[in-house]
Scaffold this active site. Sequence first.
Site, PDB file in Angstrom:
ATOM      1  CG  LEU A 124      29.044 -24.495  40.014  1.00  0.00           C
ATOM      2  CD1 LEU A 124      29.077 -23.604  41.255  1.00  0.00           C
ATOM      3  CD2 LEU A 124      28.942 -25.964  40.460  1.00  0.00           C
TER       4      LEU A 124
ATOM      5  CG  HIS B  96      44.709 -39.423  45.996  1.00  0.00           C
ATOM      6  ND1 HIS B  96      44.658 -38.303  46.801  1.00  0.00           N
ATOM      7  CD2 HIS B  96      45.998 -39.861  46.056  1.00  0.00           C
ATOM      8  CE1 HIS B  96      45.865 -38.081  47.314  1.00  0.00           C
ATOM      9  NE2 HIS B  96      46.682 -39.010  46.891  1.00  0.00           N
TER      10      HIS B  96
ATOM     11  CG  ASP C  62      44.841 -31.680  53.360  1.00  0.00           C
ATOM     12  OD1 ASP C  62      45.389 -32.603  52.719  1.00  0.00           O
ATOM     13  OD2 ASP C  62      45.419 -31.062  54.271  1.00  0.00           O
TER      14      ASP C  62
HETATM   15  C1  IPE Z   1      47.125 -28.680  49.788  1.00  0.00           C
HETATM   16  O1  IPE Z   1      47.219 -29.865  50.504  1.00  0.00           O
HETATM   17  C2  IPE Z   1      47.037 -28.978  48.318  1.00  0.00           C
HETATM   18  C3  IPE Z   1      45.809 -29.594  47.847  1.00  0.00           C
HETATM   19  C4  IPE Z   1      44.758 -29.869  48.569  1.00  0.00           C
HETATM   20  C5  IPE Z   1      45.766 -29.884  46.432  1.00  0.00           C
HETATM   21  P1  IPE Z   1      48.623 -30.507  50.921  1.00  0.00           P
HETATM   22  O2  IPE Z   1      48.295 -31.768  51.608  1.00  0.00           O
HETATM   23  O3  IPE Z   1      49.523 -30.572  49.759  1.00  0.00           O
HETATM   24  O4  IPE Z   1      49.178 -29.401  51.942  1.00  0.00           O
HETATM   25  P2  IPE Z   1      50.265 -29.520  53.092  1.00  0.00           P
HETATM   26  O5  IPE Z   1      51.510 -30.085  52.500  1.00  0.00           O
HETATM   27  O6  IPE Z   1      49.697 -30.434  54.137  1.00  0.00           O
HETATM   28  O7  IPE Z   1      50.411 -28.123  53.605  1.00  0.00           O
HETATM   29  C1  IPE Z   2      44.535 -34.095  49.374  1.00  0.00           C
HETATM   30  O1  IPE Z   2      44.827 -35.170  50.193  1.00  0.00           O
HETATM   31  C2  IPE Z   2      44.812 -34.340  47.928  1.00  0.00           C
HETATM   32  C3  IPE Z   2      45.993 -33.641  47.409  1.00  0.00           C
HETATM   33  C4  IPE Z   2      46.794 -32.863  48.091  1.00  0.00           C
HETATM   34  C5  IPE Z   2      46.298 -33.804  46.009  1.00  0.00           C
HETATM   35  P1  IPE Z   2      46.297 -35.520  50.660  1.00  0.00           P
HETATM   36  O2  IPE Z   2      46.923 -36.419  49.651  1.00  0.00           O
HETATM   37  O3  IPE Z   2      47.077 -34.287  50.961  1.00  0.00           O
HETATM   38  O4  IPE Z   2      46.011 -36.336  51.987  1.00  0.00           O
HETATM   39  P2  IPE Z   2      46.813 -36.252  53.357  1.00  0.00           P
HETATM   40  O5  IPE Z   2      46.896 -34.809  53.731  1.00  0.00           O
HETATM   41  O6  IPE Z   2      48.158 -36.850  53.095  1.00  0.00           O
HETATM   42  O7  IPE Z   2      45.995 -37.045  54.300  1.00  0.00           O
HETATM   43 MG    MG Z   3      47.364 -33.175  52.607  1.00  0.00          MG
END
Ligand code: IPE
Ligand code: IPE
Ligand code: MG
Length: 252
Positions: A137, A43, A26
């Site tokens: 793995l 990303h 995240d």
């Molecule tokens: C969880 O992260 C999903 C992934 C890392 C793929 P999100 O960014 O979607 O979660 P919330 O919305 O902050 O809970």
């Molecule tokens: C994690 O990073 C990737 C996915 C959930 C696909 P985010 O896109 O959720 O990044 P933040 O949480 O908005 O910073």
């Molecule tokens: Mg996120």
Amino acid sequence: MSNAVAPAIEGSDQADAPLHVAIIMDGNGRWAAARGLPRAEGHRRGVEALRRVVRAAGELNILYLTIFSFSSENWSRPPSEISDLFGLLRRFVRNDLATLHRDGVRVRVIGERDGLEPDISALLTEAEELTKNNNRLNLVVAFNYGSRQEIAKAARRLAREVAEGKRDPATIDADTLGRYLDAPDIPDPDLIIRTSGEQRLSNFLMWQAAYSEFVFVPIHWPDFDRTALEGAIAEYARRERRFGGLAAKAGS
Ligand code: IPE
Ligand code: IPE
Ligand code: MG
């Protein structure tokens, strides 16, 4: 994922090593925003972090690495971001599959496959097929994954067996339901890491996380590396897992 007990790994410094590490990757968007960059760049850098961590996991004798790469709820993001994320998945499989295979990585995918674009679905199947005999793995990719959806799907399959007269409802216990989840042969995660400082599961492995240890790290996913992984594993090694029993006393 059953509640299998981790076998002891040879070598004293490995005694407390987690067999299965699951990561909620995240913070890509916030990493980019902090640098005045588009979210897509976060990303893209997140995929680089993933490459580093897969390599490190192999070196650290982790047997299962589960990564949360797209949640059932991520469909609520803008279409352009979804398209960026799917483009990165396509590129990751196309560019990295041969290397993963060479390095003995077995790719598994959990989540809902129905409804995905056919080329994405085909790439996921290709990755699983090519690597199915590898065992260094296991890289478990949670894609279009939601734990509630996974549990509902398991319940639906069991209900169907009951409706068809193939199963007595009295035979359904927690182990039975666990066997109907997406990857029933994979042991539950010992350690779940979430980056970016958020402290929630966001619908990730809720069933399997019953006795997992959680480590929340403040850094955003694109900055995660081997050192950060080792730090989380060191924190895990300091935890005392009791599984509802009593604390093990030294020498007893
Ligand atoms: C969880 O992260 C999903 C992934 C890392 C793929 P999100 O960014 O979607 O979660 P919330 O919305 O902050 O809970
Ligand atoms: C994690 O990073 C990737 C996915 C959930 C696909 P985010 O896109 O959720 O990044 P933040 O949480 O908005 O910073
Ligand atoms: Mg996120």
